[in-house]
Write a protein that holds these residues in place. Structure first.
Motif, PDB file in Angstrom:
ATOM      1  N   GLY A  74      -7.334 -21.832  22.364  1.00 60.64           N
ATOM      2  CA  GLY A  74      -7.543 -22.986  21.505  1.00 60.64           C
ATOM      3  C   GLY A  74      -8.304 -22.586  20.257  1.00 60.64           C
ATOM      4  O   GLY A  74      -9.155 -21.693  20.302  1.00 60.64           O
ATOM      5  N   PRO A  75      -8.011 -23.206  19.124  1.00 58.43           N
ATOM      6  CA  PRO A  75      -8.689 -22.844  17.882  1.00 58.43           C
ATOM      7  C   PRO A  75     -10.181 -23.178  17.928  1.00 58.43           C
ATOM      8  O   PRO A  75     -10.566 -24.238  18.417  1.00 58.43           O
ATOM      9  CB  PRO A  75      -7.964 -23.674  16.819  1.00 58.43           C
ATOM     10  CG  PRO A  75      -7.338 -24.803  17.566  1.00 58.43           C
ATOM     11  CD  PRO A  75      -7.061 -24.298  18.955  1.00 58.43           C
ATOM     12  N   ASN A  76     -10.982 -22.282  17.441  1.00 57.40           N
ATOM     13  CA  ASN A  76     -12.439 -22.457  17.386  1.00 57.40           C
ATOM     14  C   ASN A  76     -13.052 -22.701  18.758  1.00 57.40           C
ATOM     15  O   ASN A  76     -14.094 -23.351  18.874  1.00 57.40           O
ATOM     16  CB  ASN A  76     -12.814 -23.589  16.414  1.00 57.40           C
ATOM     17  CG  ASN A  76     -12.412 -23.283  14.997  1.00 57.40           C
ATOM     18  OD1 ASN A  76     -12.801 -22.273  14.446  1.00 57.40           O
ATOM     19  ND2 ASN A  76     -11.610 -24.157  14.411  1.00 57.40           N
ATOM     20  N   TYR A  77     -12.438 -22.161  19.807  1.00 58.48           N
ATOM     21  CA  TYR A  77     -12.915 -22.394  21.179  1.00 58.48           C
ATOM     22  C   TYR A  77     -14.370 -21.959  21.366  1.00 58.48           C
ATOM     23  O   TYR A  77     -15.065 -22.458  22.234  1.00 58.48           O
ATOM     24  CB  TYR A  77     -12.030 -21.670  22.187  1.00 58.48           C
ATOM     25  CG  TYR A  77     -12.206 -20.160  22.166  1.00 58.48           C
ATOM     26  CD1 TYR A  77     -13.148 -19.550  22.983  1.00 58.48           C
ATOM     27  CD2 TYR A  77     -11.463 -19.372  21.305  1.00 58.48           C
ATOM     28  CE1 TYR A  77     -13.348 -18.183  22.941  1.00 58.48           C
ATOM     29  CE2 TYR A  77     -11.650 -18.010  21.255  1.00 58.48           C
ATOM     30  CZ  TYR A  77     -12.597 -17.422  22.073  1.00 58.48           C
ATOM     31  OH  TYR A  77     -12.792 -16.060  22.027  1.00 58.48           O
ATOM     32  N   ASN A  78     -14.828 -21.041  20.521  1.00 56.00           N
ATOM     33  CA  ASN A  78     -16.171 -20.492  20.674  1.00 56.00           C
ATOM     34  C   ASN A  78     -17.194 -21.129  19.726  1.00 56.00           C
ATOM     35  O   ASN A  78     -18.238 -20.556  19.472  1.00 56.00           O
ATOM     36  CB  ASN A  78     -16.134 -18.979  20.440  1.00 56.00           C
ATOM     37  CG  ASN A  78     -15.622 -18.619  19.056  1.00 56.00           C
ATOM     38  OD1 ASN A  78     -15.030 -19.445  18.363  1.00 56.00           O
ATOM     39  ND2 ASN A  78     -15.839 -17.384  18.653  1.00 56.00           N
ATOM     40  N   LYS A  79     -16.874 -22.314  19.207  1.00 58.82           N
ATOM     41  CA  LYS A  79     -17.771 -22.997  18.273  1.00 58.82           C
ATOM     42  C   LYS A  79     -17.929 -24.455  18.666  1.00 58.82           C
ATOM     43  O   LYS A  79     -17.141 -25.011  19.430  1.00 58.82           O
ATOM     44  CB  LYS A  79     -17.213 -22.920  16.852  1.00 58.82           C
ATOM     45  CG  LYS A  79     -17.159 -21.505  16.325  1.00 58.82           C
ATOM     46  CD  LYS A  79     -16.659 -21.471  14.915  1.00 58.82           C
ATOM     47  CE  LYS A  79     -16.682 -20.022  14.436  1.00 58.82           C
ATOM     48  NZ  LYS A  79     -16.182 -19.881  13.099  1.00 58.82           N
ATOM     49  N   GLN A  80     -18.947 -25.069  18.114  1.00 59.06           N
ATOM     50  CA  GLN A  80     -19.108 -26.512  18.200  1.00 59.06           C
ATOM     51  C   GLN A  80     -18.334 -27.112  17.036  1.00 59.06           C
ATOM     52  O   GLN A  80     -18.138 -26.454  16.008  1.00 59.06           O
ATOM     53  CB  GLN A  80     -20.587 -26.873  18.105  1.00 59.06           C
ATOM     54  CG  GLN A  80     -21.398 -26.335  19.276  1.00 59.06           C
ATOM     55  CD  GLN A  80     -22.873 -26.308  18.950  1.00 59.06           C
ATOM     56  OE1 GLN A  80     -23.364 -25.349  18.400  1.00 59.06           O
ATOM     57  NE2 GLN A  80     -23.568 -27.374  19.306  1.00 59.06           N
ATOM     58  N   GLY A  81     -17.874 -28.350  17.182  1.00 60.61           N
ATOM     59  CA  GLY A  81     -17.132 -28.928  16.069  1.00 60.61           C
ATOM     60  C   GLY A  81     -16.471 -30.241  16.383  1.00 60.61           C
ATOM     61  O   GLY A  81     -16.848 -30.963  17.304  1.00 60.61           O
ATOM     62  N   VAL A  82     -15.434 -30.517  15.611  1.00 62.72           N
ATOM     63  CA  VAL A  82     -14.676 -31.761  15.707  1.00 62.72           C
ATOM     64  C   VAL A  82     -13.227 -31.398  16.015  1.00 62.72           C
ATOM     65  O   VAL A  82     -12.729 -30.365  15.561  1.00 62.72           O
ATOM     66  CB  VAL A  82     -14.771 -32.560  14.382  1.00 62.72           C
ATOM     67  CG1 VAL A  82     -13.943 -33.839  14.433  1.00 62.72           C
ATOM     68  CG2 VAL A  82     -16.229 -32.888  14.058  1.00 62.72           C
ATOM     69  N   ALA A 138       0.440 -37.023  21.623  1.00 63.10           N
ATOM     70  CA  ALA A 138       0.315 -36.397  20.308  1.00 63.10           C
ATOM     71  C   ALA A 138       1.047 -35.058  20.270  1.00 63.10           C
ATOM     72  O   ALA A 138       1.729 -34.743  19.301  1.00 63.10           O
ATOM     73  CB  ALA A 138      -1.153 -36.204  19.941  1.00 63.10           C
ATOM     74  N   GLY A 139       0.887 -34.250  21.305  1.00 66.94           N
ATOM     75  CA  GLY A 139       1.583 -32.978  21.366  1.00 66.94           C
ATOM     76  C   GLY A 139       0.861 -31.802  20.738  1.00 66.94           C
ATOM     77  O   GLY A 139       1.353 -30.690  20.764  1.00 66.94           O
ATOM     78  N   GLY A 140      -0.316 -32.035  20.155  1.00 65.81           N
ATOM     79  CA  GLY A 140      -1.068 -30.930  19.576  1.00 65.81           C
ATOM     80  C   GLY A 140      -2.409 -31.405  19.045  1.00 65.81           C
ATOM     81  O   GLY A 140      -2.697 -32.607  19.018  1.00 65.81           O
ATOM     82  N   LEU A 141      -3.231 -30.444  18.633  1.00 64.58           N
ATOM     83  CA  LEU A 141      -4.534 -30.806  18.069  1.00 64.58           C
ATOM     84  C   LEU A 141      -4.963 -29.792  17.031  1.00 64.58           C
ATOM     85  O   LEU A 141      -4.451 -28.676  16.986  1.00 64.58           O
ATOM     86  CB  LEU A 141      -5.597 -30.962  19.158  1.00 64.58           C
ATOM     87  CG  LEU A 141      -5.973 -29.791  20.052  1.00 64.58           C
ATOM     88  CD1 LEU A 141      -6.998 -28.888  19.389  1.00 64.58           C
ATOM     89  CD2 LEU A 141      -6.554 -30.303  21.355  1.00 64.58           C
ATOM     90  N   VAL A 142      -5.904 -30.210  16.193  1.00 62.38           N
ATOM     91  CA  VAL A 142      -6.545 -29.331  15.218  1.00 62.38           C
ATOM     92  C   VAL A 142      -8.045 -29.399  15.467  1.00 62.38           C
ATOM     93  O   VAL A 142      -8.545 -30.380  16.030  1.00 62.38           O
ATOM     94  CB  VAL A 142      -6.222 -29.729  13.754  1.00 62.38           C
ATOM     95  CG1 VAL A 142      -4.744 -29.541  13.458  1.00 62.38           C
ATOM     96  CG2 VAL A 142      -6.662 -31.150  13.449  1.00 62.38           C
ATOM     97  N   THR A 143      -8.739 -28.346  15.063  1.00 61.86           N
ATOM     98  CA  THR A 143     -10.196 -28.327  15.214  1.00 61.86           C
ATOM     99  C   THR A 143     -10.831 -27.806  13.930  1.00 61.86           C
ATOM    100  O   THR A 143     -10.186 -27.112  13.140  1.00 61.86           O
ATOM    101  CB  THR A 143     -10.652 -27.424  16.376  1.00 61.86           C
ATOM    102  OG1 THR A 143     -10.359 -26.062  16.060  1.00 61.86           O
ATOM    103  CG2 THR A 143      -9.995 -27.812  17.691  1.00 61.86           C
TER     104      THR A 143
END
Length: 176
Positions: A74-82, A138-143
């Motif tokens: 997953g994108p940015n899996y190693n960070k905090q975020g939205v 939705a079928g996907g996500l962004v971070t």
């Protein structure tokens, strides 16, 4: 040497830029915008204009990832975020925050923990399946991921966005 007019010109430029942004935000008012991925990015840029000082922080503001469709890490899996659930048509259906600090070797892995524990399950190595109907639809996500020193902004960004985008599944509308 420092000249008084150099600072004055800079302040004038900053005030004009801030004034233009304020006009744009006022034109939005409290009415929610269409929840498109493009509007999510525009509002995020507005947020960072107001809350990110690149000179003091020493780096550019973070950017939204490409759309993840459950293959690979997953994108940015190693960070905090939205994170935002995004349909094939580019509509944002849900916005959430993953600001848990974690601990040990997973310190700061808020996005990976939140998405992995709440929204997807492993099918095989590197392949995931949504276990939340909102994400499945939705079928996907962004971070968008933050370094630990700026991770507190993730909570503010989430509130800023869900107060301005008319998403299908967010029911909490700050400031409404």
């Amino acid at each position: 040497s420092r000249h008084w007019w150099g600072g004055a010109l800079y302040r004038c430029f900053v005030l004009r830029s801030a004034s233009r942004l304020a006009e744009n935000l006022n034109s939005i008012g409290r009415l929610a915008m269409n929840a498109t991925l493009e509007n999510l990015k525009v509002l995020t840029a507005d947020f960072f204009f107001l809350h990110w000082n690149e000179t003091k922080i020493g780096k550019s503001s973070p950017e939204w990832s490409d759309r993840w469709t459950f293959i690979g890490s997953g994108p940015n899996y190693n960070k905090q975020g939205v994170y935002a659930f995004v349909s094939n048509e580019g509509m944002v259906t849900y916005i959430g925050v993953a600001s848990s600090r974690g601990g040990g070797p997973y310190r700061g892995h808020g996005l990976g923990a939140r998405i992995g524990n709440a929204y997807v399950r492993v099918v095989s190595e590197g392949v995931y399946r949504p276990n939340d109907s909102r994400l499945e639809d939705a079928g996907g996500l962004v971070t968008i991921g933050f370094e630990p020193e700026q991770a507190y902004l993730s909570n503010a960004l989430e509130l800023f966005l869900i107060g301005r985008l008319d998403t299908e599944h967010n029911s909490n509308r700050p400031g409404s």
